[in-house]
Scaffold this motif. Structure first.
Motif, PDB file in Angstrom:
ATOM      1  N   VAL A 297     -19.673  40.357 -21.331  1.00  0.00           N
ATOM      2  CA  VAL A 297     -19.604  41.379 -20.245  1.00  0.00           C
ATOM      3  C   VAL A 297     -20.967  41.156 -19.425  1.00  0.00           C
ATOM      4  O   VAL A 297     -20.967  41.189 -18.188  1.00  0.00           O
ATOM      5  CB  VAL A 297     -19.682  42.721 -20.755  1.00  0.00           C
ATOM      6  CG1 VAL A 297     -20.100  43.894 -19.642  1.00  0.00           C
ATOM      7  CG2 VAL A 297     -18.362  43.042 -21.625  1.00  0.00           C
ATOM      8  N   GLY A 298     -22.109  40.994 -19.842  1.00  0.00           N
ATOM      9  CA  GLY A 298     -23.350  40.679 -19.221  1.00  0.00           C
ATOM     10  C   GLY A 298     -23.157  39.503 -18.547  1.00  0.00           C
ATOM     11  O   GLY A 298     -23.643  39.557 -17.125  1.00  0.00           O
ATOM     12  N   HIS A 299     -22.745  38.315 -19.055  1.00  0.00           N
ATOM     13  CA  HIS A 299     -22.355  37.260 -18.089  1.00  0.00           C
ATOM     14  C   HIS A 299     -21.616  37.512 -16.866  1.00  0.00           C
ATOM     15  O   HIS A 299     -21.958  36.934 -15.867  1.00  0.00           O
ATOM     16  CB  HIS A 299     -21.774  36.422 -19.152  1.00  0.00           C
ATOM     17  CG  HIS A 299     -22.380  35.709 -20.028  1.00  0.00           C
ATOM     18  ND1 HIS A 299     -23.810  35.353 -20.263  1.00  0.00           N
ATOM     19  CD2 HIS A 299     -22.193  35.091 -21.591  1.00  0.00           C
ATOM     20  CE1 HIS A 299     -24.271  34.848 -21.273  1.00  0.00           C
ATOM     21  NE2 HIS A 299     -23.518  34.788 -22.044  1.00  0.00           N
TER      22      HIS A 299
ATOM     23  N   GLN B 228     -26.903  43.936 -25.871  1.00  0.00           N
ATOM     24  CA  GLN B 228     -26.224  42.542 -26.006  1.00  0.00           C
ATOM     25  C   GLN B 228     -25.754  42.335 -24.743  1.00  0.00           C
ATOM     26  O   GLN B 228     -25.724  41.067 -24.145  1.00  0.00           O
ATOM     27  CB  GLN B 228     -24.807  42.731 -26.997  1.00  0.00           C
ATOM     28  CG  GLN B 228     -25.501  42.837 -28.261  1.00  0.00           C
ATOM     29  CD  GLN B 228     -24.167  43.098 -29.234  1.00  0.00           C
ATOM     30  OE1 GLN B 228     -22.996  42.647 -28.983  1.00  0.00           O
ATOM     31  NE2 GLN B 228     -24.216  43.272 -30.639  1.00  0.00           N
ATOM     32  N   ARG B 229     -25.256  43.554 -23.641  1.00  0.00           N
ATOM     33  CA  ARG B 229     -24.726  43.194 -22.513  1.00  0.00           C
ATOM     34  C   ARG B 229     -26.075  42.806 -21.681  1.00  0.00           C
ATOM     35  O   ARG B 229     -26.017  41.685 -20.861  1.00  0.00           O
ATOM     36  CB  ARG B 229     -23.968  44.397 -21.986  1.00  0.00           C
ATOM     37  CG  ARG B 229     -22.850  44.670 -22.625  1.00  0.00           C
ATOM     38  CD  ARG B 229     -22.048  45.901 -21.914  1.00  0.00           C
ATOM     39  NE  ARG B 229     -22.847  47.058 -21.567  1.00  0.00           N
ATOM     40  CZ  ARG B 229     -22.475  48.058 -22.749  1.00  0.00           C
ATOM     41  NH1 ARG B 229     -21.955  47.902 -23.836  1.00  0.00           N
ATOM     42  NH2 ARG B 229     -23.240  49.334 -22.513  1.00  0.00           N
ATOM     43  N   ASN B 230     -27.233  43.356 -21.829  1.00  0.00           N
ATOM     44  CA  ASN B 230     -28.243  43.204 -21.191  1.00  0.00           C
ATOM     45  C   ASN B 230     -28.778  41.542 -21.247  1.00  0.00           C
ATOM     46  O   ASN B 230     -29.241  40.881 -20.335  1.00  0.00           O
ATOM     47  CB  ASN B 230     -29.547  44.114 -21.440  1.00  0.00           C
ATOM     48  CG  ASN B 230     -29.238  45.521 -21.125  1.00  0.00           C
ATOM     49  OD1 ASN B 230     -28.437  45.710 -20.251  1.00  0.00           O
ATOM     50  ND2 ASN B 230     -30.158  46.363 -21.600  1.00  0.00           N
ATOM     51  N   GLN B 231     -28.689  40.969 -22.514  1.00  0.00           N
ATOM     52  CA  GLN B 231     -29.142  39.669 -22.991  1.00  0.00           C
ATOM     53  C   GLN B 231     -28.106  38.860 -22.284  1.00  0.00           C
ATOM     54  O   GLN B 231     -28.580  37.904 -21.904  1.00  0.00           O
ATOM     55  CB  GLN B 231     -29.019  39.515 -24.415  1.00  0.00           C
ATOM     56  CG  GLN B 231     -29.426  38.230 -24.804  1.00  0.00           C
ATOM     57  CD  GLN B 231     -29.213  37.934 -26.353  1.00  0.00           C
ATOM     58  OE1 GLN B 231     -28.957  39.031 -27.263  1.00  0.00           O
ATOM     59  NE2 GLN B 231     -29.730  36.792 -26.982  1.00  0.00           N
ATOM     60  N   GLY B 232     -27.000  39.021 -22.320  1.00  0.00           N
ATOM     61  CA  GLY B 232     -25.714  38.166 -21.708  1.00  0.00           C
ATOM     62  C   GLY B 232     -26.274  38.006 -20.103  1.00  0.00           C
ATOM     63  O   GLY B 232     -26.206  36.959 -19.408  1.00  0.00           O
TER      64      GLY B 232
END
Length: 331
Positions: free
Chosen positions: A167-169, A195-199
């Motif tokens: 999703v983040g990507h 996890q979204r922020n990391q992506g």
């Protein structure tokens, strides 16, 4: 002296059917003809019969309960999941036992221990991050378990969800394609948002771009926190031209603050949310976001448990439900 408890045989006599038919109507109503089911239900009301779940559970080794553990029910996506699971389980004669643990794994551990004492036939968890004790307890007891809203190569039993990093990507790639280069993040402090922020940051880094600023609020985060977070970000970093939010409610707050400052959205500031909540298509401009089908996840999790309880071991253990990036006026 109190009257003797009404028995299943009393209900059968009142309805004019066999005790076996009454038992089937109470435990597997989908297998009984509608007219017969109506007669039994009326007889139950007339006689005041109360089903003894404990005795039934001892006899059949089934409690007819499925536990669903959520961080909160204050968000639409989780409420949709509850409804999807409830609809599927109710049709099969099961009831949902709901537990709320916030975003703390230690609270989940305590709740799971309490829930397991009720001998549920299955457990649905939110996410794949648990304490070692929770994982070990669920593995030991052997109750079917479905982890949801996340993906992991090593589920406790089964997992039905999607990749938050992906999703983040996707959100970062979309904003880059639109020409934005000065990014802020407004995020709730829950692990899936992390996890979204990391992506998101990984995709930016591949283009040689770093997030300018990030602001974190207490999960789940609402519209007021979104507006206050936008104040912090925009006051300190007026050069921001895009803000990635961990939810649509936070994004809505950012939108209101941006408009109060006379910023044009999306010309001066792009705003990206997550969740595709029921208001997101009706803000001005409408919010770009990521759609996740909570009802589908809940229904699939319930069906996975029912299949396992029915002896079907052929179902996939890891199911990726995916997501949809929805571009609207805010980007």
């Amino acid at each position: 002296m109190p009257a003797s408890p009404v028995t299943l045989i009393d209900v059968a006599k009142s309805a004019g059917v066999s005790p076996i038919t009454v038992s089937r109507a109470l435990n597997e109503p989908h297998l009984v003809k509608p007219a017969t089911l109506a007669k039994v239900q009326e007889a139950v009301k007339r006689t005041g019969y109360v089903k003894n779940m404990l005795a039934g559970g001892l006899a059949s080794s089934r409690s007819k309960l499925v536990a669903l553990v959520l961080p909160t029910i204050s968000t639409q996506t989780f409420a949709d999941m509850v409804q999807g699971a409830t609809d599927r389980l109710t049709a099969a004669g099961y009831q949902l036992l709901l537990g709320i643990v916030g975003y703390e794994t230690w609270r989940e551990e305590m709740l799971v221990e309490t829930v397991l004492s009720r001998r549920p036939d299955g457990v649905i968890l939110t996410g794949s991050l648990h304490t070692d004790s929770t994982r070990q307890r669920l593995l030991q007891i052997g109750t079917p378990v479905v982890e949801t809203w996340d993906m992991t190569p090593h589920p406790i039993d089964m997992v039905i969800g999607f990749s938050h990093e992906e999703v983040g990507h996707s959100c970062a790639a979309h904003l880059l394609e639109q020409g934005y280069r000065h990014f802020g993040m407004l995020t709730a402090n829950d692990p899936r948002a992390g996890q979204r922020n990391q992506g998101f940051q990984v995709t930016l880094a591949r283009q040689g771009i770093n997030v300018v600023a990030s602001h974190t609020v207490q999960a789940p985060g609402g519209l007021p926190q979104g507006r206050l977070g936008a104040v912090t970000l925009l006051d300190q970093h007026p050069e921001l031209d895009a803000i990635f939010c961990s939810s649509d409610t936070l994004a809505h707050g950012v939108l209101i603050e941006a408009q109060s400052r006379g910023l044009r959205v999306p010309e001066d500031l792009a705003i990206m949310g997550f969740g595709d909540l029921n208001f997101s298509a009706y803000t001005n401009p409408p919010l770009s976001t990521v759609k996740v089908d909570g009802a589908k996840i809940g229904g699939m999790a319930a069906q996975a448990l029912l299949d396992r309880l029915g002896g079907d071991e052929s179902a996939e253990r890891i199911v990726n439900t995916g997501f949809e990036l929805i571009q609207r006026g805010s980007t």
